[in-house]
Design a protein around this motif. Sequence first.
Motif, PDB file in Angstrom:
ATOM      1  N   GLY A 116       0.811  -1.205   0.000  1.00 49.89           N
ATOM      2  CA  GLY A 116       0.000   0.000   0.000  1.00 49.89           C
ATOM      3  C   GLY A 116       0.851   1.264   0.000  1.00 49.89           C
ATOM      4  O   GLY A 116       0.588   2.218  -0.736  1.00 49.89           O
ATOM      5  N   LYS A 117       1.896   1.266   0.822  1.00 48.16           N
ATOM      6  CA  LYS A 117       2.783   2.433   0.864  1.00 48.16           C
ATOM      7  C   LYS A 117       3.482   2.639  -0.471  1.00 48.16           C
ATOM      8  O   LYS A 117       3.665   3.769  -0.925  1.00 48.16           O
ATOM      9  CB  LYS A 117       3.816   2.270   1.977  1.00 48.16           C
ATOM     10  CG  LYS A 117       3.265   2.487   3.375  1.00 48.16           C
ATOM     11  CD  LYS A 117       4.365   2.358   4.419  1.00 48.16           C
ATOM     12  CE  LYS A 117       3.816   2.626   5.805  1.00 48.16           C
ATOM     13  NZ  LYS A 117       4.874   2.480   6.845  1.00 48.16           N
ATOM     14  N   ARG A 121       2.166   6.289  -1.727  1.00 51.34           N
ATOM     15  CA  ARG A 121       3.036   7.375  -1.282  1.00 51.34           C
ATOM     16  C   ARG A 121       3.357   8.321  -2.455  1.00 51.34           C
ATOM     17  O   ARG A 121       3.228   7.963  -3.622  1.00 51.34           O
ATOM     18  CB  ARG A 121       4.333   6.808  -0.732  1.00 51.34           C
ATOM     19  CG  ARG A 121       5.281   6.276  -1.788  1.00 51.34           C
ATOM     20  CD  ARG A 121       6.417   5.513  -1.164  1.00 51.34           C
ATOM     21  NE  ARG A 121       7.442   5.156  -2.149  1.00 51.34           N
ATOM     22  CZ  ARG A 121       8.417   4.290  -1.942  1.00 51.34           C
ATOM     23  NH1 ARG A 121       8.494   3.671  -0.769  1.00 51.34           N
ATOM     24  NH2 ARG A 121       9.307   4.031  -2.866  1.00 51.34           N
ATOM     25  N   SER A 122       3.818   9.499  -2.092  1.00 50.05           N
ATOM     26  CA  SER A 122       4.260  10.460  -3.095  1.00 50.05           C
ATOM     27  C   SER A 122       5.695  10.164  -3.504  1.00 50.05           C
ATOM     28  O   SER A 122       6.539   9.850  -2.662  1.00 50.05           O
ATOM     29  CB  SER A 122       4.181  11.888  -2.540  1.00 50.05           C
ATOM     30  OG  SER A 122       2.843  12.265  -2.317  1.00 50.05           O
ATOM     31  N   ASN A 123       5.953  10.251  -4.787  1.00 48.30           N
ATOM     32  CA  ASN A 123       7.303  10.234  -5.332  1.00 48.30           C
ATOM     33  C   ASN A 123       7.568  11.610  -5.943  1.00 48.30           C
ATOM     34  O   ASN A 123       6.657  12.439  -6.013  1.00 48.30           O
ATOM     35  CB  ASN A 123       7.447   9.133  -6.373  1.00 48.30           C
ATOM     36  CG  ASN A 123       7.278   7.754  -5.772  1.00 48.30           C
ATOM     37  OD1 ASN A 123       8.199   7.181  -5.225  1.00 48.30           O
ATOM     38  ND2 ASN A 123       6.061   7.208  -5.866  1.00 48.30           N
ATOM     39  N   TRP A 180       4.460  13.157  -7.521  1.00 47.64           N
ATOM     40  CA  TRP A 180       3.533  12.372  -8.322  1.00 47.64           C
ATOM     41  C   TRP A 180       3.197  11.090  -7.567  1.00 47.64           C
ATOM     42  O   TRP A 180       3.923  10.685  -6.666  1.00 47.64           O
ATOM     43  CB  TRP A 180       4.115  12.040  -9.704  1.00 47.64           C
ATOM     44  CG  TRP A 180       5.374  11.227  -9.679  1.00 47.64           C
ATOM     45  CD1 TRP A 180       6.654  11.696  -9.610  1.00 47.64           C
ATOM     46  CD2 TRP A 180       5.470   9.793  -9.689  1.00 47.64           C
ATOM     47  NE1 TRP A 180       7.548  10.654  -9.583  1.00 47.64           N
ATOM     48  CE2 TRP A 180       6.852   9.473  -9.631  1.00 47.64           C
ATOM     49  CE3 TRP A 180       4.536   8.757  -9.745  1.00 47.64           C
ATOM     50  CZ2 TRP A 180       7.324   8.163  -9.629  1.00 47.64           C
ATOM     51  CZ3 TRP A 180       5.011   7.457  -9.747  1.00 47.64           C
ATOM     52  CH2 TRP A 180       6.384   7.165  -9.700  1.00 47.64           C
ATOM     53  N   THR A 181       2.089  10.469  -7.930  1.00 51.64           N
ATOM     54  CA  THR A 181       1.688   9.214  -7.308  1.00 51.64           C
ATOM     55  C   THR A 181       1.495   8.140  -8.377  1.00 51.64           C
ATOM     56  O   THR A 181       1.138   8.443  -9.523  1.00 51.64           O
ATOM     57  CB  THR A 181       0.368   9.358  -6.514  1.00 51.64           C
ATOM     58  OG1 THR A 181      -0.628   9.940  -7.360  1.00 51.64           O
ATOM     59  CG2 THR A 181       0.573  10.237  -5.285  1.00 51.64           C
ATOM     60  N   GLY A 224      12.636  10.037  -8.951  1.00 55.95           N
ATOM     61  CA  GLY A 224      12.924   8.914  -8.062  1.00 55.95           C
ATOM     62  C   GLY A 224      11.941   8.828  -6.926  1.00 55.95           C
ATOM     63  O   GLY A 224      10.957   9.566  -6.856  1.00 55.95           O
ATOM     64  N   SER A 225      12.194   7.897  -6.009  1.00 60.02           N
ATOM     65  CA  SER A 225      11.310   7.722  -4.860  1.00 60.02           C
ATOM     66  C   SER A 225      11.577   8.824  -3.843  1.00 60.02           C
ATOM     67  O   SER A 225      12.609   9.488  -3.868  1.00 60.02           O
ATOM     68  CB  SER A 225      11.525   6.354  -4.219  1.00 60.02           C
ATOM     69  OG  SER A 225      12.861   6.199  -3.808  1.00 60.02           O
ATOM     70  N   ASN A 226      10.633   9.018  -2.955  1.00 66.58           N
ATOM     71  CA  ASN A 226      10.687  10.107  -1.993  1.00 66.58           C
ATOM     72  C   ASN A 226      10.476   9.533  -0.601  1.00 66.58           C
ATOM     73  O   ASN A 226       9.486   8.859  -0.360  1.00 66.58           O
ATOM     74  CB  ASN A 226       9.602  11.138  -2.326  1.00 66.58           C
ATOM     75  CG  ASN A 226       9.578  12.294  -1.362  1.00 66.58           C
ATOM     76  OD1 ASN A 226      10.555  12.537  -0.658  1.00 66.58           O
ATOM     77  ND2 ASN A 226       8.472  13.010  -1.328  1.00 66.58           N
ATOM     78  N   GLU A 227      11.378   9.794   0.324  1.00 65.36           N
ATOM     79  CA  GLU A 227      11.289   9.196   1.661  1.00 65.36           C
ATOM     80  C   GLU A 227      10.298   9.918   2.571  1.00 65.36           C
ATOM     81  O   GLU A 227       9.942   9.410   3.620  1.00 65.36           O
ATOM     82  CB  GLU A 227      12.678   9.167   2.307  1.00 65.36           C
ATOM     83  CG  GLU A 227      13.675   8.285   1.552  1.00 65.36           C
ATOM     84  CD  GLU A 227      13.173   6.862   1.385  1.00 65.36           C
ATOM     85  OE1 GLU A 227      12.638   6.295   2.359  1.00 65.36           O
ATOM     86  OE2 GLU A 227      13.294   6.323   0.278  1.00 65.36           O
ATOM     87  N   TYR A 228       9.873  11.124   2.197  1.00 66.51           N
ATOM     88  CA  TYR A 228       8.853  11.832   2.973  1.00 66.51           C
ATOM     89  C   TYR A 228       7.495  11.509   2.346  1.00 66.51           C
ATOM     90  O   TYR A 228       6.910  12.301   1.624  1.00 66.51           O
ATOM     91  CB  TYR A 228       9.101  13.345   2.937  1.00 66.51           C
ATOM     92  CG  TYR A 228      10.278  13.802   3.759  1.00 66.51           C
ATOM     93  CD1 TYR A 228      10.090  14.456   4.974  1.00 66.51           C
ATOM     94  CD2 TYR A 228      11.593  13.598   3.327  1.00 66.51           C
ATOM     95  CE1 TYR A 228      11.171  14.904   5.737  1.00 66.51           C
ATOM     96  CE2 TYR A 228      12.680  14.034   4.075  1.00 66.51           C
ATOM     97  CZ  TYR A 228      12.466  14.688   5.267  1.00 66.51           C
ATOM     98  OH  TYR A 228      13.529  15.126   6.010  1.00 66.51           O
TER      99      TYR A 228
END
Length: 328
Positions: A116-117, A121-123, A180-181, A224-228
């Motif tokens: 789900g995450k 999550r937002s990237n 973006w999602t 790329g991916s976003n940790e927040y």
Amino acid sequence: MATFSHYSFQTFTFDDLPIGRDTWIMDEAYMAEWETEWLKNINDDEDASPYTTGYITAVSIEAITAIGAEIRWYPNTHDRFHVVKTFLPRDAFVGAALAYEYEKRVTVFVKSEWLGKLHLRSNSIFAMIDAVDMTVAIQSGAISHEKVIRLRDALDEFAARYPFISFISFADSLLLKTNWTAGMVETDVKYTYVPENLFILFRQLQTLYRDALGLEIYGVFAQGSNEYYDDPLLHISKAQNHISLNSLGLPFAQISLIEAAARKAIKAGTHPRMEIYMDSDLFHSLMFKECQRKDAWPSALYKPKMTSEQGQYYYAACDDLISCLHQP
């Protein structure tokens, strides 16, 4: 709970997962149903429907480590080649199986929370915009305090038109971040990745910098991916003396490395000065009108952080790139 005990199933431990092959990830919630439908199919039940069970997430596993697996995730396999590098921790793994006489791709079952995450999550897409020959302009007296203030005020007005993008400006450069999602079925979160829009925005910024400073600009872009995961684009402290882009520094380090490599290549005559430089993952995700033009697009090498492999960046004149892309 599925057992995969039938002889037609090949099972895999985490360390046995296939490397460099198309692989499907599925929510653990569908594990028993998946096994049941495949057993029906194996027993020639005409009503069997293993391919309509659950929802798949397409990935390929790049490496197995002590703490998990480095994976390439394909959030869009329909109309663009979109890859995001991410990580599957060992504690999110539930099981993996292959109906090997009937299917070529291993299905990896993972914990619902992790999946789900991944999808919800937002990237982010990141960019650094810089003015060309700013040092020379300052030394020649072409840049005045009034011009710098004019640029700042123009950026205020410009940014107000794009509330979904964060703008952090200096006198001669600008950091951009937009989220973006990937989206997920049976949720309200949709796929919102449209990187082509940023190049149209860059062209507008070219006009803005020309009018305010009389200078050209170039941009370095990466995705790329976003940790927040659940945070807004930008954080400003109550005292208004701390600004956070709500991102790790790694994407900006990547942008800096691409910029440094491009400067070196330009100085060595490897390629000419250009307006846009992109990391390879962002470039390959773009929707070109012609595959032949995309395949022949010029690139150069650089050394990314946190990997032993050489990376690639692609370079372009803004108008030329935009003319080759499908417009949103």
